[in-house]
Design an enzyme around this catalytic site. Structure first.
Site, mmCIF file in Angstrom:
data_model
loop_
_atom_site.group_PDB
_atom_site.id
_atom_site.type_symbol
_atom_site.label_atom_id
_atom_site.label_comp_id
_atom_site.label_asym_id
_atom_site.label_seq_id
_atom_site.Cartn_x
_atom_site.Cartn_y
_atom_site.Cartn_z
ATOM 1 N N ARG A 61 1.073 -1.063 0.170
ATOM 2 C CA ARG A 61 -0.055 -0.125 -0.013
ATOM 3 C C ARG A 61 1.012 1.137 -0.080
ATOM 4 N NH1 ARG A 61 2.330 1.926 3.785
ATOM 5 N NH2 ARG A 61 0.788 3.630 3.908
ATOM 6 N N GLY A 62 0.242 2.444 -0.097
ATOM 7 C CA GLY A 62 0.911 3.705 -0.268
ATOM 8 C C GLY A 62 1.096 4.067 -1.764
ATOM 9 N N ALA A 63 0.992 5.232 -2.217
ATOM 10 C CA ALA A 63 0.764 5.369 -3.745
ATOM 11 C C ALA A 63 2.130 4.887 -4.562
ATOM 12 C CB ALA A 63 0.405 7.017 -3.930
ATOM 13 N N GLN A 216 -1.797 2.227 10.059
ATOM 14 C CA GLN A 216 -0.528 2.431 9.326
ATOM 15 C C GLN A 216 0.567 3.171 10.030
ATOM 16 O OE1 GLN A 216 -3.518 3.125 7.722
ATOM 17 N NE2 GLN A 216 -3.556 2.505 5.779
ATOM 18 N N ASP A 257 -1.732 10.989 -2.112
ATOM 19 C CA ASP A 257 -2.108 9.696 -3.159
ATOM 20 C C ASP A 257 -2.425 10.429 -4.408
ATOM 21 O OD1 ASP A 257 -2.887 8.645 -0.424
ATOM 22 O OD2 ASP A 257 -2.714 6.800 -1.847
ATOM 23 N N ASN A 267 -5.228 12.440 0.571
ATOM 24 C CA ASN A 267 -4.459 11.685 1.158
ATOM 25 C C ASN A 267 -5.236 10.762 2.241
ATOM 26 O OD1 ASN A 267 -1.573 10.720 1.937
ATOM 27 N ND2 ASN A 267 -1.815 11.859 3.808
HETATM 28 O O1 MRU Z 1 -4.403 3.324 2.234
HETATM 29 P P1 MRU Z 1 -2.864 3.505 2.134
HETATM 30 O O2 MRU Z 1 -2.064 2.841 3.049
HETATM 31 O O3 MRU Z 1 -2.427 3.066 0.552
HETATM 32 O O4 MRU Z 1 -2.684 4.921 2.250
HETATM 33 C C1 MRU Z 1 -1.434 5.427 1.931
HETATM 34 C C2 MRU Z 1 -1.188 6.948 2.290
HETATM 35 O O5 MRU Z 1 -2.475 7.483 2.441
HETATM 36 C C3 MRU Z 1 -0.057 7.620 2.165
HETATM 37 O O6 MRU Z 1 -0.175 8.745 2.789
HETATM 38 C C4 MRU Z 1 0.153 7.938 0.515
HETATM 39 O O7 MRU Z 1 -0.127 7.142 -0.261
HETATM 40 C C5 MRU Z 1 1.399 8.635 0.510
HETATM 41 S S1 MRU Z 1 2.687 7.502 0.443
HETATM 42 C C6 MRU Z 1 4.335 7.875 0.250
#
Ligand code: MRU
Length: 366
Positions: A61-63, A216, A257, A267
């Protein structure tokens, strides 16, 4: 402060390897982030459908990490297929792109990465630059690797730009995990300036809200910062306003994101609240993201905010915390309007308002 990027690479050596590509048998290996911080378990993937599922299920996960994973998912679409012609391979890639793009709706890096991989293949095939499936697979592997390498470089640069916003002794409030796990590189976006400062001996600490429902912050941000000896304090999501009011926060640094041309920042849910309180209390709010997170075409009305399974709210790690039948609303991202954003920090530079004018200018896409 003048900082040499090559020197910085020697100082910042990420230990985390959340995304691994094994070249011998074309296998994508992901650290299962659902199990952190208690177990370090890896999952092996050999096709785009299970790669999309891994994204959906939050194994990764994370963009930016989703983008890199999806790029390798595109490689898998051809590497393990039975296609006998390059046109068939392109067709497989088109199907894989659809499957991967459907995994999660908000992170721009996902669509950016699958499009880049598809366009690369199309250009290679139609211009006759590849003559066999093997050559195509090799080129696609190189492209996925380039996406990873560019992300790594971008994060170092964002770290250096972001350093301008950090003074000795600062405490940074973040949200979710926008660290090395969220980008796949071990560095991160929101954590990049913190890591650079720490590597240069500047004292900096982080406040991490737990970030319900997936936790997270509690599970991942705490895990990776503690592993690298960066001071971090865990708070409940509900303590965010109080820590800012108490003067415990020098600035807010979050990842994103998706960021729109006019400066709207998508985000993790809870970010908007941090931005509004920061604005009210005169605390700077920075969103830190590579250019691959920017969506210069969409408007706020076009972007879908992901809503996930109600059970993620009814339970914590499988344990019920409320009545089984309660109605739940579970949006997992929010959008912060530009008036609350002090600046956007990218690998191309720091972008200040007015964003409509300065986003395309700094990104070099006018
Ligand atoms: O649902 P997730 O864990 O994928 O969400 C992640 C986030 O919101 C992060 O802040 C975002 O992707 C930036 S990652 C460098």
């Amino acid at each position: 402060m003048r900082i040499d990027l090559e020197e910085l690479k020697n100082k910042i050596k990420p230990k985390l390897r959340p995304i691994i590509w094994r070249d011998e048998d074309n296998t994508l290996i992901l650290l299962d982030q659902r199990k952190l911080p208690f177990e370090e378990v890896y999952v092996e993937l050999r096709d785009p459908v299970s790669t999309a599922d891994a994204i959906k299920q939050m194994i990764v996960r994370g963009a930016p990490a989703i983008g890199i994973t999806a790029a390798y998912g595109m490689v898998l679409a051809v590497a393990h297929s039975n296609v006998s012609s390059l046109e068939e391979a392109l067709n497989e890639l088109s199907k894989a792109r659809n499957v991967l793009n459907a995994a999660r709706p908000t992170a721009q890096n996902l669509f950016w990465a699958t499009n880049r991989m598809y366009n690369k293949a199309e250009q290679l095939i139609h211009n006759g630059y590849v003559k066999s499936i093997k050559e195509l697979v090799d080129e696609l592997k190189a492209e996925a690797r380039a996406i990873f390498d560019e992300e790594f470089e971008a994060e170092l640069k964002m770290g250096v730009y972001g350093l301008e916003k950090i003074s000795d002794g600062d405490t940074i409030l973040t949200q979710c995990n926008a660290g090395g796990l969220a980008t796949g590189t071990g560095i991160g976006t929101a954590t990049a300036p913190v890591r650079v400062a720490h590597a240069l001996g500047i004292r900096v600490s982080v406040i991490a809200p737990e970030t319900r429902p997936w936790l997270q912050g509690a599970r991942l941000t705490v895990y990776e910062l503690m592993a690298d000896g960066i001071p971090v304090t865990l708070i409940t999501d509900t303590a965010v306003g109080y820590v800012m009011y108490k003067g415990m926060v020098s600035s807010v640094m979050v990842g994103a994101d998706r960021i729109l041309r006019d400066g709207h920042v998508y985000n993790k849910i809870g970010t908007f609240k941090e931005a509004v309180i920061a604005h009210e209390l005169g605390i700077p709010f920075y969103a830190i993201a590579p250019s691959s997170t920017f969506d210069l075409k969409s408007t706020v009305n076009d972007v879908k905010i992901e809503e996930r399974d109600p059970d993620e709210v009814r339970k914590i790690r499988g344990v019920p915390i409320t009545l089984e039948g309660v109605r739940v609303f579970n949006p997992v991202f929010d959008v912060t309007p530009p008036k609350y954003v002090t600046a956007l920090i990218t690998e191309k530079g720091i972008i200040y308002p007015p964003f409509e004018k300065n986003v395309p200018k700094v990104l070099g896409v006018e």
